[in-house]
Design an enzyme around this catalytic site. Sequence first.
Site, PDB file in Angstrom:
ATOM      1  N   SER A  22       0.876  -1.281   0.067  1.00  0.00           N
ATOM      2  CA  SER A  22      -0.115   0.047   0.064  1.00  0.00           C
ATOM      3  C   SER A  22       0.814   1.343  -0.113  1.00  0.00           C
ATOM      4  O   SER A  22       0.532   2.260  -0.813  1.00  0.00           O
ATOM      5  CB  SER A  22      -1.020  -0.098   1.079  1.00  0.00           C
ATOM      6  OG  SER A  22      -2.099  -0.930   1.003  1.00  0.00           O
ATOM      7  N   LYS A  71      -9.187  -5.243  12.477  1.00  0.00           N
ATOM      8  CA  LYS A  71     -10.328  -4.873  11.896  1.00  0.00           C
ATOM      9  C   LYS A  71     -11.464  -4.729  12.831  1.00  0.00           C
ATOM     10  O   LYS A  71     -12.274  -3.641  12.917  1.00  0.00           O
ATOM     11  CB  LYS A  71     -10.864  -5.600  10.687  1.00  0.00           C
ATOM     12  CG  LYS A  71     -10.016  -5.441   9.416  1.00  0.00           C
ATOM     13  CD  LYS A  71     -10.503  -6.078   8.202  1.00  0.00           C
ATOM     14  CE  LYS A  71      -9.625  -5.667   6.938  1.00  0.00           C
ATOM     15  NZ  LYS A  71     -10.083  -6.054   5.693  1.00  0.00           N
ATOM     16  N   ASP A 107     -13.660  -2.593   0.423  1.00  0.00           N
ATOM     17  CA  ASP A 107     -13.203  -3.822  -0.286  1.00  0.00           C
ATOM     18  C   ASP A 107     -13.932  -4.208  -1.297  1.00  0.00           C
ATOM     19  O   ASP A 107     -13.542  -4.604  -2.481  1.00  0.00           O
ATOM     20  CB  ASP A 107     -13.066  -4.896   0.609  1.00  0.00           C
ATOM     21  CG  ASP A 107     -11.853  -5.130   1.696  1.00  0.00           C
ATOM     22  OD1 ASP A 107     -10.845  -4.308   1.130  1.00  0.00           O
ATOM     23  OD2 ASP A 107     -11.849  -5.610   2.670  1.00  0.00           O
ATOM     24  N   GLY A 131     -15.416 -19.047   0.107  1.00  0.00           N
ATOM     25  CA  GLY A 131     -15.243 -18.581   1.331  1.00  0.00           C
ATOM     26  C   GLY A 131     -16.295 -17.748   1.735  1.00  0.00           C
ATOM     27  O   GLY A 131     -17.204 -17.144   1.088  1.00  0.00           O
ATOM     28  N   GLY A 134     -14.864 -12.066   6.391  1.00  0.00           N
ATOM     29  CA  GLY A 134     -14.864 -10.757   6.325  1.00  0.00           C
ATOM     30  C   GLY A 134     -14.908 -10.250   4.745  1.00  0.00           C
ATOM     31  O   GLY A 134     -15.674  -9.454   4.385  1.00  0.00           O
ATOM     32  N   ALA A 135     -13.786 -10.628   3.995  1.00  0.00           N
ATOM     33  CA  ALA A 135     -13.671 -10.346   2.543  1.00  0.00           C
ATOM     34  C   ALA A 135     -14.944 -10.829   1.834  1.00  0.00           C
ATOM     35  O   ALA A 135     -15.307 -10.116   0.959  1.00  0.00           O
ATOM     36  CB  ALA A 135     -12.297 -10.904   2.199  1.00  0.00           C
ATOM     37  N   ARG A 156     -15.486 -23.923   3.347  1.00  0.00           N
ATOM     38  CA  ARG A 156     -15.148 -25.054   4.582  1.00  0.00           C
ATOM     39  C   ARG A 156     -16.023 -25.283   5.461  1.00  0.00           C
ATOM     40  O   ARG A 156     -16.353 -26.363   5.697  1.00  0.00           O
ATOM     41  CB  ARG A 156     -13.715 -24.660   4.807  1.00  0.00           C
ATOM     42  CG  ARG A 156     -13.187 -25.533   5.700  1.00  0.00           C
ATOM     43  CD  ARG A 156     -11.772 -25.185   6.158  1.00  0.00           C
ATOM     44  NE  ARG A 156     -11.688 -24.163   6.837  1.00  0.00           N
ATOM     45  CZ  ARG A 156     -10.451 -23.664   7.311  1.00  0.00           C
ATOM     46  NH1 ARG A 156      -9.443 -24.106   7.249  1.00  0.00           N
ATOM     47  NH2 ARG A 156     -10.479 -22.466   8.046  1.00  0.00           N
ATOM     48  N   TYR A 223      -3.016 -11.414  -3.807  1.00  0.00           N
ATOM     49  CA  TYR A 223      -2.163 -10.699  -4.839  1.00  0.00           C
ATOM     50  C   TYR A 223      -0.520 -11.012  -4.684  1.00  0.00           C
ATOM     51  O   TYR A 223       0.121 -10.460  -5.161  1.00  0.00           O
ATOM     52  CB  TYR A 223      -2.406  -9.188  -4.815  1.00  0.00           C
ATOM     53  CG  TYR A 223      -2.017  -8.579  -3.515  1.00  0.00           C
ATOM     54  CD1 TYR A 223      -0.685  -8.071  -3.417  1.00  0.00           C
ATOM     55  CD2 TYR A 223      -3.071  -8.306  -2.496  1.00  0.00           C
ATOM     56  CE1 TYR A 223      -0.254  -7.318  -1.969  1.00  0.00           C
ATOM     57  CE2 TYR A 223      -2.550  -7.748  -1.275  1.00  0.00           C
ATOM     58  CZ  TYR A 223      -1.143  -7.153  -1.116  1.00  0.00           C
ATOM     59  OH  TYR A 223      -0.912  -6.756   0.026  1.00  0.00           O
TER      60      TYR A 223
HETATM   61  P1  ATR Z   1     -10.981 -12.615   5.792  1.00  0.00           P
HETATM   62  O1  ATR Z   1     -11.280 -11.260   6.563  1.00  0.00           O
HETATM   63  O2  ATR Z   1      -9.707 -12.315   4.896  1.00  0.00           O
HETATM   64  O3  ATR Z   1     -11.966 -12.871   4.886  1.00  0.00           O
HETATM   65  P2  ATR Z   1     -11.741 -14.555   7.482  1.00  0.00           P
HETATM   66  O4  ATR Z   1     -12.709 -13.686   8.052  1.00  0.00           O
HETATM   67  O5  ATR Z   1     -10.703 -15.215   8.722  1.00  0.00           O
HETATM   68  O6  ATR Z   1     -10.692 -13.744   6.644  1.00  0.00           O
HETATM   69  O7  ATR Z   1     -12.022 -15.725   6.576  1.00  0.00           O
HETATM   70  C1  ATR Z   1     -11.441 -16.501   5.914  1.00  0.00           C
HETATM   71  C2  ATR Z   1     -12.096 -17.423   4.925  1.00  0.00           C
HETATM   72  O8  ATR Z   1     -11.093 -18.432   4.326  1.00  0.00           O
HETATM   73  C3  ATR Z   1     -13.243 -18.434   5.646  1.00  0.00           C
HETATM   74  O9  ATR Z   1     -14.051 -18.547   4.661  1.00  0.00           O
HETATM   75  C4  ATR Z   1     -12.365 -19.430   5.945  1.00  0.00           C
HETATM   76  O10 ATR Z   1     -13.111 -20.796   5.782  1.00  0.00           O
HETATM   77  P3  ATR Z   1     -13.787 -21.076   7.365  1.00  0.00           P
HETATM   78  O11 ATR Z   1     -15.011 -20.143   7.340  1.00  0.00           O
HETATM   79  O12 ATR Z   1     -14.151 -22.507   7.287  1.00  0.00           O
HETATM   80  O13 ATR Z   1     -12.961 -20.931   8.480  1.00  0.00           O
HETATM   81  C5  ATR Z   1     -11.417 -19.726   4.756  1.00  0.00           C
HETATM   82  N1  ATR Z   1     -10.327 -20.379   4.741  1.00  0.00           N
HETATM   83  C6  ATR Z   1      -9.210 -19.987   5.427  1.00  0.00           C
HETATM   84  N2  ATR Z   1      -8.161 -21.119   5.503  1.00  0.00           N
HETATM   85  C7  ATR Z   1      -8.702 -21.975   4.737  1.00  0.00           C
HETATM   86  C8  ATR Z   1      -8.469 -23.224   4.142  1.00  0.00           C
HETATM   87  N3  ATR Z   1      -7.007 -23.822   4.464  1.00  0.00           N
HETATM   88  N4  ATR Z   1      -9.064 -24.098   3.478  1.00  0.00           N
HETATM   89  C9  ATR Z   1     -10.295 -23.658   3.012  1.00  0.00           C
HETATM   90  N5  ATR Z   1     -10.733 -22.262   3.415  1.00  0.00           N
HETATM   91  C10 ATR Z   1     -10.088 -21.430   4.162  1.00  0.00           C
END
Ligand code: ATR
Length: 280
Positions: A22, A71, A107, A131, A134-135, A156, A223
Site C-alpha cells: 500500500s 479490523k 473492499d 469463502g 470478512g472479505a 469449508r 495478490y
Molecule cells: P478474511 O477477513 O480475510 O475474509 P476470515 O474472516 O478469517 O478472513 O475468513 C477466511 C475465509 O477463508 C473463511 O471463509 C475460511 O473458511 P472457514 O469459514 O471454514 O474458516 C476460509 N479459509 C481459510 N483457510 C482455509 C483453508 N485452509 N481451506 C479452506 N478455506 C479456508
Amino acid sequence: MQITPATKVVGLIGHPVAHSLSPVLHNHLYQSLGLDMVYHAFDVLPDQVEAAAAGLKALGFTGFNVTVPHKEVVYNLLDWIDEEAEIVGAVNTVKIENGRLEGYNTDGQGFIQSLHASGFSVSNKKVVMLGAGGAARAIGISVSKEEPEEICIINRTFSRADRLAYLINNHKGRRIARAASVIPANTDFIINTTCLGMWPDTVGNPIQGYSLSSHMVVCDIVYNPRQTAMLKYAEKHGCRVCDGMGMLIGQGIKAVEIWLDTSLSKDSWQLMSKAAYNHK
Ligand code: ATR
C-alpha cells in the site's frame, strides 16, 4: 516530494505490515497526481490498537487503512459507520473528521472496480464465491448490487456460507444467494475470497480437481503471488482471469476518495497499477 506541516498524513495499521504494498501504491499515486499527502505503514501490536487510533487522531491524521488483525477492534472504536460497512460488519478505511473516527469498507467496491477495469461484469451472471469470511461479506454485498443471476457460496464451514447467503438475501430483499457444496457446471464467475494460495503457502488452490469450462472468468483476491496456483490452473483450462492486485488498487483509490471527499481522475488506476508492476 516535499513534506511540510500542511502535508496530509494517512497510513495503514496492521500486524505485520512490513510486506504491505500500500505505501508504494499510494505514495506513487499522490506524487503523480500532485497531492500533498504521504502514506506510511505502521506495525501496531494488538494491545496497542486503541492507543494508536487515539494517537492518529491527536496527531491530526486525515485517515487510515486497517488490516488484519485489527479490523474488529477498530470497528468498535468508531464514532460513525457507513451503511455498507455496517452491513458487512467490518471496516478497512477510517476517515478522521473533526476528531471523529468514521468507518468505511472499500473492499467490495474495490473488487467491482477491478472487474470493470479488466472488462468483466457479473450482471446477469452465475457467480460462485469461495469463502464466507470478512472479505467474502464485503465482496458478496457489492456483487449482489451488480444484479448477478445468482451467488453460490462455497465454504469449508458450510454454516458460515449459509449465514452469508442469508445476509445477502436479507440486504437484497430477495433470494439471490445460496450456500452450496460444489461448483455448479454452468458457473460464469468463480471468485476466491479465502487466503488459499497466499505466500508463503503458494501451492493452495481452492478449485484444484474441478473441470473448468473456458467461458468461465476466475478471480482471486490474493495478490501475493500475483499469479496464484488457482489462476494458473484456470488459465490452463482456457479461462480468463482477474488477479488480486486490481482489488488492492481499487480499494486504495476508493479510500483516497473518501479521505479527500472527491473523485480521483481516471488515470489513478493506471498510476497505481504501474507502481504495482514496477515494484520488485
Ligand atoms: P478474511 O477477513 O480475510 O475474509 P476470515 O474472516 O478469517 O478472513 O475468513 C477466511 C475465509 O477463508 C473463511 O471463509 C475460511 O473458511 P472457514 O469459514 O471454514 O474458516 C476460509 N479459509 C481459510 N483457510 C482455509 C483453508 N485452509 N481451506 C479452506 N478455506 C479456508
